[in-house]
Design an enzyme around this catalytic site. Structure first.
Site, PDB file in Angstrom:
ATOM      1  N   LYS A   1      96.747  -3.023  -5.090  1.00 34.14           N
ATOM      2  CA  LYS A   1      97.619  -2.728  -3.953  1.00 34.14           C
ATOM      3  C   LYS A   1      98.416  -1.480  -4.312  1.00 34.14           C
ATOM      4  O   LYS A   1      99.098  -1.458  -5.334  1.00 34.14           O
ATOM      5  CB  LYS A   1      98.562  -3.905  -3.697  1.00 34.14           C
ATOM      6  CG  LYS A   1      99.384  -3.748  -2.431  1.00 34.14           C
ATOM      7  CD  LYS A   1     100.252  -4.975  -2.137  1.00 34.14           C
ATOM      8  CE  LYS A   1     100.913  -4.829  -0.774  1.00 34.14           C
ATOM      9  NZ  LYS A   1     101.767  -5.969  -0.436  1.00 34.14           N
TER      10      LYS A   1
ATOM     11  N   THR B   1      99.251 -10.557   0.060  1.00 30.30           N
ATOM     12  CA  THR B   1      98.676  -9.314  -0.463  1.00 30.30           C
ATOM     13  C   THR B   1      99.307  -8.825  -1.762  1.00 30.30           C
ATOM     14  O   THR B   1      98.688  -8.062  -2.495  1.00 30.30           O
ATOM     15  CB  THR B   1      98.800  -8.181   0.580  1.00 30.30           C
ATOM     16  OG1 THR B   1     100.167  -8.070   0.957  1.00 30.30           O
ATOM     17  CG2 THR B   1      97.951  -8.474   1.790  1.00 30.30           C
ATOM     18  N   ASP B   2     100.535  -9.250  -2.046  1.00 29.37           N
ATOM     19  CA  ASP B   2     101.240  -8.652  -3.186  1.00 29.37           C
ATOM     20  C   ASP B   2     100.467  -8.762  -4.499  1.00 29.37           C
ATOM     21  O   ASP B   2     100.351  -7.794  -5.240  1.00 29.37           O
ATOM     22  CB  ASP B   2     102.613  -9.309  -3.368  1.00 29.37           C
ATOM     23  CG  ASP B   2     103.636  -8.744  -2.412  1.00 29.37           C
ATOM     24  OD1 ASP B   2     103.209  -7.974  -1.519  1.00 29.37           O
ATOM     25  OD2 ASP B   2     104.820  -9.054  -2.543  1.00 29.37           O
TER      26      ASP B   2
ATOM     27  N   THR C   1     100.647 -13.840   4.767  1.00 26.18           N
ATOM     28  CA  THR C   1     100.936 -13.524   6.164  1.00 26.18           C
ATOM     29  C   THR C   1      99.702 -13.492   7.041  1.00 26.18           C
ATOM     30  O   THR C   1      99.782 -13.161   8.199  1.00 26.18           O
ATOM     31  CB  THR C   1     101.658 -12.169   6.269  1.00 26.18           C
ATOM     32  OG1 THR C   1     100.967 -11.237   5.458  1.00 26.18           O
ATOM     33  CG2 THR C   1     103.083 -12.286   5.823  1.00 26.18           C
TER      34      THR C   1
END
Lengths: 462, 643
Positions: free
Chosen positions: A263, A184-185, A108
């Protein structure tokens, strides 16, 4: 004759209605229903939405859905197709500024609307980036290359190898810093993979993403990009790092070591945390402030080692009470060559698992133990359970994070079949994945509600 | 352009407003009465200035769905504000902080909204699409408001015509602004995310008074549901105003309908006067093509000013610039609103966009007040090579803001040659208004990719419809037929007892006036004699009226019954006194007559009402006054006095 792609996303009754009146997507129309008329632009429909409604953008800019069955007629007035394009501006060149490469993998950090899914899809070029984040030109001459366009969850070993090779090429070309845009996951998996596949880099390798997509005014994408580009351009830290928000406020980012980062929240901006240690530095628009001194320094040479290998038959098993041994058995039977267990406490599983673990060792499957507490070391001597398991060939992986151990085991098995060699690779720290000691501030999860914690939160914007 | 000079408020006639082509419409924001917020499960309606933490954010413009930047968004970006959100844990979760995606829409709120949509005679949409409406002023931490149109194309009756309801949307409320100074803006987040609806009327109102009257109709309509919030800030109107040849300008956040007439009058005046200013500029040969402005750095020219703002500027080592507007002489003193001049239009822009929030932020050569000395003006004038026909504007700011300020001065001055800029303006307490931002357009809309479209099922609509109050104007028409006193009609028509009234009159055949008085006036009377009337509810009123209709309760005892019920928290028939027997009544009359005999100076014509008074005091509730009067053979007139 219009085909179905001219009715993007519509199906069933809605599609039939549009076809009946020849009303393609992006038609400017007047729709008559028994209750009255609607004016607007027919928009594409998300493929996951139902087949009974037609989406209209009415002149005030809002979208509404009209039931296809209510439509009596559609009068086509014209056509107005949207071109969602970030204004491109040529990235300015300044000979005094360092050369930085941005490698895109998706995510994103740069994205736009996708009508197929109704979600956002990635889009990116230097011109687009300069058009939307002109501040980047304050730091460097930016070049970009889109390696992949994948959401984070679709990234895997193939991409890790590809990115590692691309990094090697860029270093060979003499860039002074590399930024990798990534979803980011699983950014921390990729960060770990690159930490192993790219050794001894002479320049900063900075991974960056965003938690709020760049189509939102409050997105963290722009500031993350600025921080990461500043780091790649100016910092003397020649390691694989993750650069993401420190606090949720638009203030500064943390530079996390690629093997110790994780994360930790599904949606917070400040989701990435260094586990069991402290981050390398903070970075703001103005300055980079190291908070430790033991990082590898930037060099002038190009002596990087690129080792892009990976055995894909490796799994990670999250232990839970009453886990049955057939979980391990089925992995072994399916030809898995390595298993990382995220065990309880100091690194435990229940007794019924023992025969399965024994069998795994006999079949030459490498089994490593990590802790699902994330913080802390595996210590299998404290309890008998641990000793028993070591007897069965389970190897404690110190304070390697489970995901990092998984990535490292795949990488190690990609190099050799020899269990002893695998063990040597696994237990020899390469990029901080195992540390000799855990500093007392390496574990800090302050408990909200406590007066002293609340005082702290009140004082500092978090 | 018509020759017309605006008259003061109150002197303008309907014909005058017609002359200037006054047109106005409303956008009414009304909070809905729900327990929780619209897209998260935080409690709604709890306000507090206390906060536990602060978050800092910046906003950047993004593209609309059709790939265009919105003008307002770009303007807000120019302002480069540091936005601080104050967070109170009790009222705000990670959703409002924009650190958690939205939860599914609050169904209670949607039900209320849909119901109000039906009351407005709107068509409901079949599928709700939640949009993001960009707000870069920071009033919402995401940078956009989640909003969805759920109803379109309705109407309300007004005078002998229909006022159009263009659209209705359900949306989340924004933050409350605490402070805005220099490059800082501070918000409280407690109100953020509360459900509200926005109702947009057509530009159908022709005088300021009409705007207010239509506002009242809308207010009454939503209140009649008893599912909307009341109190300060629960309803806010944005008023759109234009005059002939003008532009739509939005006055934002008018907290009270009563302020609307003066505000809209002043805005119409401002637009009319700006159009006249354009005529004057044209007369002087200044058009968008010929407009000329230059700017000069005069920092080194102004050495030791006595004028305090500039003295401070010199001491703080700010940059000082002078803009020369060719041929503008005296036009900065052109009146726009009451006691407000064109210079304010420029000063406002500099304040908002260049963030020069300390007023005065400009001085100009048309001003009659003392600023810099005339010799300093001469020096500047010479330096910038201005003639007597020109106007000079001086502005001061730090290196970062000075260019924005100069640009805005030139932009706004040039706009005077074009007409009236499309703006959102804020309502000021004196009835005038000030610039807030450029009026946003359709380009700030973007589909909310976090939430799927939502189908509005037919059975849901039917269910909501069955629980809706009758439109109050229909009730009023019926009440008029029933000859309900005018002072009671308005209140009863939106009262929560309006349906009970209908039942009492239609089914139980209670006298309409009696029922209306009991339902509307009695609770107020109790409240005045400091009864806590919160416990009065529909059930209580229903059982009292029913007991009265069934003859169990006498009319004279109703107020007493309400008092007792209020204390008890409910009505029970046990509180009704035993009816008096014929025998006992005879005794009481005899006793009363004996007392009467002891009294002196009784005028014969008052005797009836006095004896009624004595008897009623003692026997209230046990027998109706009418029956006593009959027993005493008194005419009805005395009966009235006895109450």
């Amino acid at each position: 004759m219009p085909n179905n792609s001219d009715y993007k996303g519509y199906k069933g009754q809605a599609l039939e209605t549009l076809q009946k009146f020849n009303a393609l997507v992006w038609s400017d129309v007047e729709i008559s229903t028994a209750d009255g008329d609607f004016k607007g632009l027919i928009l594409p429909r998300s493929e996951t939405a139902d087949e009974f409604h037609i989406v209209l953008k009415i002149p005030v800019g809002y979208n509404i859905g009209i039931a296809a069955k209510r439509i009596q007629s559609i009068n086509i007035l014209g056509r107005k197709e949207a071109h969602y394009k970030i204004p491109e501006k040529e990235f300015p060149y300044d000979p005094k500024k360092p050369r930085v490469k941005l490698l895109g993998t998706g995510g994103t950090i740069a994205s736009r609307l996708d009508y197929r899914t109704g979600a956002v899809i990635p889009a990116f070029s230097p011109g687009e980036l300069y058009g939307s984040v002109p501040e980047l030109a304050d730091y460097c001459n930016l070049e970009t290359e889109k390696l992949y366009g994948e959401f984070s969850e679709n990234i895997g070993p193939k991409h890790w190898k590809g990115v590692a090779e691309a990094i090697g090429k860029e270093i060979e070309k003499g860039v002074q810093g590399i930024v990798i845009g990534h979803g980011t996951d699983i950014m921390h998996h990729t960060a770990a993979a690159l930490s192993f596949m790219v050794q001894n880099p002479p320049v900063p390798i900075v991974m960056v993403g965003s938690q709020r997509s760049s189509d939102r005014p409050s997105s963290d994408a722009a500031l993350n990009l600025i921080h990461s580009v500043k780091t790649a351009s100016e910092s003397d830290i020649a390691e694989v790092m993750v650069c993401m928000f420190g606090p949720t406020s638009d203030m500064y980012a943390l530079l996390h070591r690629g093997t110790r980062v994780r994360k930790m929240h599904s949606s917070y901006r400040s989701t990435f945390r260094t586990i069991g240690d402290i981050p390398i530095a903070t970075v703001s628009r103005e300055k980079i402030t190291p908070i430790r001194n033991d990082y590898k320094r930037r060099r002038k040479d190009k002596d990087v080692i690129i080792n892009p290998v990976f055995e894909e038959k490796v799994s990670i098993v999250y232990y839970y009470p009453n886990m049955q041994p057939d979980i391990i058995d089925s992995l072994v039977d399916n030809g898995y060559r390595g298993i990382v267990i995220a065990g309880t406490g100091l690194g435990h599983v229940n007794k019924p698992m023992y025969p399965a673990l024994k069998r795994a060792k006999e079949k030459n499957v490498a089994v490593y133990m990590t802790v699902q507490t994330l913080w802390g070391y595996v210590q299998m001597y404290v309890y008998d359970t641990g000793r028993d398991m070591m007897e069965l060939g389970v190897i404690p992986a110190a304070n390697m994070l489970p995901e990092v151990a998984y990535v490292k085991l795949g990488w190690a098995l990609g190099q050799t079949d020899d269990p002893e060699k695998v063990k040597e690779i696994m237990l020899t720290p390469i990029a901080g994945e195992i540390t000799e000691r855990e500093p007392s501030n390496g574990y800090l999860i302050y408990q909200g509600g406590l007066p002293e914690v609340e005082d702290f939160i009140r004082q500092f914007r978090k | 352009m018509k020759e017309f000079i605006f008259k003061p408020f109150g002197e303008m006639t309907e014909a005058d407003y017609q002359t200037v082509g006054f047109k106005s419409g409303l956008e009414i924001h009304q909070q809905l009465l729900t327990d929780k917020k619209l897209f998260c499960r935080c409690p709604a309606g709890i306000y507090s200035d206390n906060y536990d933490a602060e978050i800092l954010r910046h906003m950047r413009p993004t593209l609309s769905e059709l790939g265009v930047y919105d003008g307002t968004a770009l303007m807000e970006f120019k302002t480069k504000k540091e936005i601080i959100y104050r967070i109170n844990r009790n009222t705000v979760c990670t959703y409002e902080m924009d650190d958690t995606p939205p939860f599914l829409i609050n169904e209670d709120a949607l039900d209320i909204a849909l119901g109000i949509g039906m009351l407005y005679n709107c068509k409901l949409v079949d599928e709700l699409h939640i949009a993001r409406k960009q707000y870069l002023d920071g009033s919402i931490p995401t940078g956009f408001q989640r909003t969805a149109i759920y109803a379109v194309d309705g109407w309300i009756p007004y005078k002998d015509r229909k006022v159009k309801i263009v659209q209705m949307s359900i949306e989340e409320d924004s933050c409350r602004e605490v402070a805005d100074y220099n490059h800082n803006r501070i918000y409280l987040t407690d109100r953020l995310g509360m459900p509200l609806i926005e109702t947009v009327t057509g530009p159908d109102m022709r005088t300021p008074q009409e705007v207010a009257e239509v506002g009242w109709i809308c207010a009454k309509l939503v209140r009649s549901t008893h599912k909307v919030r009341r109190g300060i800030g629960a309803a806010r109107q944005d008023v759109n105003v234009s005059v002939e040849g003008g532009t739509r300008v939005e006055i934002k956040g008018v907290p009270k309908i009563g302020m609307i007439p003066l505000l809209t009058h002043n805005e119409a005046m401002r637009q009319w006067n700006l159009l006249r200013l354009r005529e004057e500029l044209k007369r002087r040969g200044i058009t968008p093509e010929t407009f000329k402005a230059k700017d000069f750095d005069i920092t080194s020219l102004i050495k030791k000013p006595h004028y305090i703002p500039l003295k401070n500027a010199v001491e703080s080592k700010l940059k000082i610039r002078c803009v020369v507007l060719k041929g503008f002489k005296d036009l900065l003193r052109w009146q726009t609103q009451t006691d407000t001049y064109f210079s304010k239009e420029i000063s406002d822009r500099v304040r908002v966009i260049a963030c020069l929030t300390t007023i005065p932020n400009i001085i100009h050569s048309d001003s009659r007040t003392d600023t810099i000395t005339s010799s300093d003006w001469l020096k500047v004038k010479k330096h910038v090579e201005a003639t007597d026909n020109d106007t000079l504007i001086i502005v001061w700011a730090n290196d970062d803001d000075i260019q924005t300020a100069v640009n805005e001065i030139i932009i706004r001055s040039k706009e005077a040659t074009i007409g009236i800029p499309s703006e959102t303006r804020q309502a000021l307490s004196d009835g005038t208004n000030g610039f807030e931002r450029i009026l946003p357009g359709a380009d700030r809309m973007y589909p909310d990719t976090d939430l799927p479209p939502k189908k509005i099922a037919e059975d849901r609509i039917d269910k909501i419809k069955s629980g809706l109050p009758e439109q109050f104007w229909k009730r009023k028409a019926w009440y008029k037929e029933l000859k309900i006193p005018p002072d009671t009609i308005d209140e009863l028509s939106i009262s929560k007892y309006a349906e009970l009234f209908k039942k009492a009159v239609s089914e139980w055949k209670i006298n309409p006036v009696t029922a209306a008085v009991i339902l509307v006036q009695y609770p107020k009377r109790l409240s005045k004699s400091s009864y806590v009337i919160d416990s009065i509810n529909e059930e209580m009123m229903l059982s009292i009226l029913k007991a009265y209709a069934d003859g169990k309760l006498t009319y004279d005892f109703i107020l007493t019954a309400m008092k007792i019920s209020t204390e008890l928290g409910m009505f029970v028939e046990e509180i009704i006194p035993e009816p008096i027997s014929e025998n006992d009544l005879e005794k009481e009359i005899l006793f009363a007559e004996q007392q009467m005999a002891k009294l002196k100076f009784i005028k014969d014509k008052n005797a009836g009402s006095i004896i009624m008074g004595i008897l009623m005091n003692k026997l209230r509730g046990r027998i109706s006054a009418k029956d006593i009067a009959q027993k005493l053979n008194l005419p009805q007139r005395s009966l009235k006095n006895a109450k």
